[in-house]
Design a protein around this motif. Structure first.
Motif, PDB file in Angstrom:
ATOM      1  N   GLU A 252      -1.202 -19.208  -4.893  1.00 14.60           N
ATOM      2  CA  GLU A 252      -2.330 -18.749  -5.801  1.00 14.60           C
ATOM      3  C   GLU A 252      -2.408 -17.020  -5.302  1.00 14.60           C
ATOM      4  O   GLU A 252      -2.529 -16.093  -6.189  1.00 14.60           O
ATOM      5  CB  GLU A 252      -3.762 -19.176  -5.390  1.00 14.60           C
ATOM      6  N   LEU A 253      -1.912 -16.611  -4.109  1.00 14.97           N
ATOM      7  CA  LEU A 253      -1.814 -15.512  -3.611  1.00 14.97           C
ATOM      8  C   LEU A 253      -0.783 -14.708  -4.673  1.00 14.97           C
ATOM      9  O   LEU A 253      -0.983 -13.612  -5.086  1.00 14.97           O
ATOM     10  CB  LEU A 253      -1.501 -15.443  -2.116  1.00 14.97           C
ATOM     11  N   ILE A 254       0.549 -15.229  -4.629  1.00 20.73           N
ATOM     12  CA  ILE A 254       1.772 -14.716  -5.300  1.00 20.73           C
ATOM     13  C   ILE A 254       1.439 -14.429  -6.565  1.00 20.73           C
ATOM     14  O   ILE A 254       1.728 -13.482  -7.191  1.00 20.73           O
ATOM     15  CB  ILE A 254       2.756 -15.684  -4.991  1.00 20.73           C
ATOM     16  N   ASP A 255       0.568 -15.378  -7.297  1.00 21.21           N
ATOM     17  CA  ASP A 255       0.246 -15.209  -8.637  1.00 21.21           C
ATOM     18  C   ASP A 255      -0.637 -13.844  -8.908  1.00 21.21           C
ATOM     19  O   ASP A 255      -0.473 -13.294  -9.931  1.00 21.21           O
ATOM     20  CB  ASP A 255      -0.548 -16.441  -9.115  1.00 21.21           C
ATOM     21  N   ALA A 256      -1.648 -13.727  -7.752  1.00 17.88           N
ATOM     22  CA  ALA A 256      -2.374 -12.623  -8.037  1.00 17.88           C
ATOM     23  C   ALA A 256      -1.602 -11.144  -7.716  1.00 17.88           C
ATOM     24  O   ALA A 256      -1.786 -10.127  -8.484  1.00 17.88           O
ATOM     25  CB  ALA A 256      -3.775 -12.665  -6.964  1.00 17.88           C
ATOM     26  N   ILE A 257      -0.628 -11.235  -6.941  1.00 23.04           N
ATOM     27  CA  ILE A 257       0.357 -10.211  -6.722  1.00 23.04           C
ATOM     28  C   ILE A 257       1.145  -9.863  -8.129  1.00 23.04           C
ATOM     29  O   ILE A 257       1.196  -8.752  -8.358  1.00 23.04           O
ATOM     30  CB  ILE A 257       1.024 -10.427  -5.475  1.00 23.04           C
ATOM     31  N   THR A 258       1.415 -10.864  -8.531  1.00 19.75           N
ATOM     32  CA  THR A 258       2.658 -10.757  -9.712  1.00 19.75           C
ATOM     33  C   THR A 258       1.720 -10.641 -11.126  1.00 19.75           C
ATOM     34  O   THR A 258       2.230 -10.313 -11.963  1.00 19.75           O
ATOM     35  CB  THR A 258       3.460 -11.823  -9.785  1.00 19.75           C
ATOM     36  N   GLY A 259       0.402 -10.960 -10.897  1.00 21.05           N
ATOM     37  CA  GLY A 259      -0.277 -11.004 -12.355  1.00 21.05           C
ATOM     38  C   GLY A 259      -0.736  -9.789 -12.720  1.00 21.05           C
ATOM     39  O   GLY A 259      -1.152  -9.651 -13.866  1.00 21.05           O
ATOM     40  N   ALA A 260      -0.744  -8.524 -12.165  1.00 21.35           N
ATOM     41  CA  ALA A 260      -1.075  -7.188 -12.624  1.00 21.35           C
ATOM     42  C   ALA A 260      -0.388  -6.237 -11.850  1.00 21.35           C
ATOM     43  O   ALA A 260       0.060  -6.286 -10.510  1.00 21.35           O
ATOM     44  CB  ALA A 260      -2.648  -6.878 -12.036  1.00 21.35           C
ATOM     45  N   PRO A 261       0.089  -5.036 -12.561  1.00 21.05           N
ATOM     46  CA  PRO A 261       0.986  -4.170 -11.999  1.00 21.05           C
ATOM     47  C   PRO A 261       0.366  -3.358 -11.169  1.00 21.05           C
ATOM     48  O   PRO A 261      -0.672  -3.378 -10.775  1.00 21.05           O
ATOM     49  CB  PRO A 261       1.114  -3.431 -13.418  1.00 21.05           C
ATOM     50  N   PHE A 262       1.288  -2.447 -10.269  1.00 20.63           N
ATOM     51  CA  PHE A 262       0.962  -1.664  -9.122  1.00 20.63           C
ATOM     52  C   PHE A 262       1.168  -0.222  -9.705  1.00 20.63           C
ATOM     53  O   PHE A 262       2.430   0.222 -10.411  1.00 20.63           O
ATOM     54  CB  PHE A 262       1.493  -1.980  -7.957  1.00 20.63           C
ATOM     55  N   ILE A 263       0.580   0.956  -9.210  1.00 17.46           N
ATOM     56  CA  ILE A 263       0.861   2.217  -9.562  1.00 17.46           C
ATOM     57  C   ILE A 263       1.316   2.793  -8.424  1.00 17.46           C
ATOM     58  O   ILE A 263       0.759   2.784  -7.101  1.00 17.46           O
ATOM     59  CB  ILE A 263      -0.321   3.014 -10.151  1.00 17.46           C
ATOM     60  N   VAL A 264       2.425   3.644  -8.294  1.00 21.90           N
ATOM     61  CA  VAL A 264       3.035   4.264  -7.051  1.00 21.90           C
ATOM     62  C   VAL A 264       2.106   5.589  -6.888  1.00 21.90           C
ATOM     63  O   VAL A 264       2.165   6.461  -7.663  1.00 21.90           O
ATOM     64  CB  VAL A 264       4.340   4.689  -7.270  1.00 21.90           C
ATOM     65  N   THR A 265       1.398   5.385  -5.817  1.00 20.28           N
ATOM     66  CA  THR A 265       0.574   6.451  -5.486  1.00 20.28           C
ATOM     67  C   THR A 265       1.105   7.711  -4.728  1.00 20.28           C
ATOM     68  O   THR A 265       0.626   8.751  -4.569  1.00 20.28           O
ATOM     69  CB  THR A 265      -1.019   6.240  -4.644  1.00 20.28           C
ATOM     70  N   MET A 266       2.144   7.257  -3.898  1.00 24.86           N
ATOM     71  CA  MET A 266       2.807   8.513  -3.213  1.00 24.86           C
ATOM     72  C   MET A 266       3.959   8.087  -2.509  1.00 24.86           C
ATOM     73  O   MET A 266       4.366   6.517  -2.396  1.00 24.86           O
ATOM     74  CB  MET A 266       2.107   9.000  -2.067  1.00 24.86           C
ATOM     75  N   LEU A 267       4.878   8.632  -1.997  1.00 28.82           N
ATOM     76  CA  LEU A 267       6.180   8.243  -1.387  1.00 28.82           C
ATOM     77  C   LEU A 267       5.990   8.923   0.171  1.00 28.82           C
ATOM     78  O   LEU A 267       5.563   9.924   0.306  1.00 28.82           O
ATOM     79  CB  LEU A 267       7.582   8.617  -1.914  1.00 28.82           C
ATOM     80  N   GLY A 268       6.377   7.879   1.260  1.00 32.43           N
ATOM     81  CA  GLY A 268       6.388   8.437   2.417  1.00 32.43           C
ATOM     82  C   GLY A 268       6.503   7.405   3.569  1.00 32.43           C
ATOM     83  O   GLY A 268       7.099   6.352   3.236  1.00 32.43           O
ATOM     84  N   PHE A 269       6.290   7.800   4.540  1.00 27.85           N
ATOM     85  CA  PHE A 269       6.607   6.998   5.849  1.00 27.85           C
ATOM     86  C   PHE A 269       7.931   7.046   6.232  1.00 27.85           C
ATOM     87  O   PHE A 269       8.458   7.804   7.323  1.00 27.85           O
ATOM     88  CB  PHE A 269       6.185   5.583   5.767  1.00 27.85           C
ATOM     89  N   VAL A 270       8.792   6.584   5.551  1.00 28.61           N
ATOM     90  CA  VAL A 270      10.434   7.004   5.700  1.00 28.61           C
ATOM     91  C   VAL A 270      10.619   7.269   4.205  1.00 28.61           C
ATOM     92  O   VAL A 270      10.029   6.966   3.137  1.00 28.61           O
ATOM     93  CB  VAL A 270      11.050   5.855   5.964  1.00 28.61           C
ATOM     94  N   PRO A 271      11.831   8.029   3.918  1.00 26.08           N
ATOM     95  CA  PRO A 271      12.200   8.511   2.683  1.00 26.08           C
ATOM     96  C   PRO A 271      12.415   7.428   1.617  1.00 26.08           C
ATOM     97  O   PRO A 271      12.874   6.196   1.970  1.00 26.08           O
ATOM     98  CB  PRO A 271      13.488   9.325   2.929  1.00 26.08           C
ATOM     99  N   GLY A 272      11.707   7.449   0.466  1.00 28.98           N
ATOM    100  CA  GLY A 272      11.748   6.388  -0.651  1.00 28.98           C
ATOM    101  C   GLY A 272      10.758   5.367  -0.511  1.00 28.98           C
ATOM    102  O   GLY A 272      10.821   4.452  -1.380  1.00 28.98           O
ATOM    103  N   LEU A 273      10.120   5.266   0.458  1.00 30.71           N
ATOM    104  CA  LEU A 273       9.083   4.201   0.586  1.00 30.71           C
ATOM    105  C   LEU A 273       7.978   4.389  -0.408  1.00 30.71           C
ATOM    106  O   LEU A 273       7.174   5.263  -0.316  1.00 30.71           O
ATOM    107  CB  LEU A 273       8.750   3.926   1.945  1.00 30.71           C
ATOM    108  N   PRO A 274       7.718   3.454  -1.396  1.00 29.55           N
ATOM    109  CA  PRO A 274       6.759   3.682  -2.357  1.00 29.55           C
ATOM    110  C   PRO A 274       5.454   2.799  -2.017  1.00 29.55           C
ATOM    111  O   PRO A 274       5.391   1.633  -1.709  1.00 29.55           O
ATOM    112  CB  PRO A 274       7.313   3.086  -3.627  1.00 29.55           C
TER     113      PRO A 274
END
Length: 298
Positions: free
Chosen positions: A145-167
């Motif tokens: 059910e958790l995986i269904d919730a993660i894959t059931g709606a899209p995500f927006i990339v709000t920033m890149l950081g921590f290490v190069p290329g991490l969304p």
């Protein structure tokens, strides 16, 4: 013209010596704060102000680097305050030209599972996996059910950081449906490259192997960072994700993972993407309906 109200407190402005101005739009992350950051930094880029060296949007803030010999920091701060009130109040017809991207993920894979089991003493609950822990504290009946919730709606990339290329990716659902998990009690000293992790309300794909503290849920077959720029998607930039990208994390099985890894190793892999126009006002008015229309594009 009707506007999309952000309902945010007044921004906080701070100088970092003579070369930086940091602007905090809100103390907590929200889609409204990120929309406002995108609008302000986008308007600032369009002005092409002489003396601005770099513009770095973040989750609910942004930072501007300037050359003080060409632009006085106080003058720039005054212009940013003006943009806070003009660009920050989004008109109803404001849209962000962006792209929606299909990002395959193998959940509960053997590599991140082996890693997380090596670091159970660093975790809040050493008796369960990260997926099992996240499902329980978010009120799901189980991992599926958790995986269904993660894959059931899209995500927006709000920033890149921590290490190069991490969304850093924030799911496009109402706040009451946000999945949230704490970071590990103590960070790991190892995280596989391309690991799919979750910390706070943010999903990430780790660009390179290294330390990390996010809960480990799976692994992506395709990289988000390619320093050699060998793959076609990285011909122009070493990092594939961009702020405002919309990512659809899609659960795959081991057979598809192995097939896609083969394409990556052969140098033929391409992300499945489609151009879209993201309308904050339409999304805020009907998140589920807007997300359905976005996913239909893929």
């Amino acid at each position: 013209m009707a506007a999309t109200s952000t309902d945010l407190p007044p921004a906080r402005y701070e100088f970092g010596g003579d070369e930086f101005i940091f602007v905090e739009l809100d103390q907590e992350m929200s889609l409204q704060a990120n929309f406002k950051a995108m609008a302000i930094t986008g308007a600032l880029r369009e002005q092409n102000v002489d003396g601005i060296v770099d513009i770095c949007p973040s989750n609910a803030s942004y930072m501007v680097r300037l050359d003080p010999d060409r632009l006085h920091p106080v003058e720039l701060a005054d212009e940013l305050r003006r943009l806070e009130h003009s660009a920050g109040e989004l008109p109803a017809d404001y849209v962000v030209p962006t792209r929606i991207v299909d990002v395959p993920v193998l959940f509960d894979d053997p590599w991140t599972r082996e890693t997380l089991l090596r670091f159970r003493d660093n975790h809040q609950d050493p008796s369960v996996t990260d997926l099992e822990y996240a499902a329980r504290i978010n009120g799901f009946s189980g991992v599926p059910e958790l995986i269904d919730a993660i894959t059931g709606a899209p995500f927006i990339v709000t920033m890149l950081g921590f290490v190069p290329g991490l969304p850093f990716c924030y799911q496009m659902v109402p706040r009451e449906r946000q999945i949230e998990v704490p970071k590990y009690v103590r960070p790991r000293t190892d995280t596989p490259e391309r690991a799919f992790g979750y910390g706070g309300a943010f999903a990430v794909v780790y660009p390179v192997r290294g330390a990390g503290g996010y809960q480990l849920f799976g692994i992506a077959p395709a990289p988000v960072f390619d320093l050699s720029q060998r793959l076609p998607d990285f011909a122009e930039h070493i990092a594939f994700p961009k702020p405002s990208d919309i990512l659809r994390y899609r659960a795959i099985d081991r057979a598809e993972y192995d097939r896609l890894r083969g394409e990556v190793e052969a140098g033929t892999f391409r992300y499945h993407t489609r151009p879209v126009e993201f309308s904050p006002s339409e999304f805020l008015a009907d998140p589920d309906g807007f997300n359905r229309r976005l996913l239909e594009v893929l």
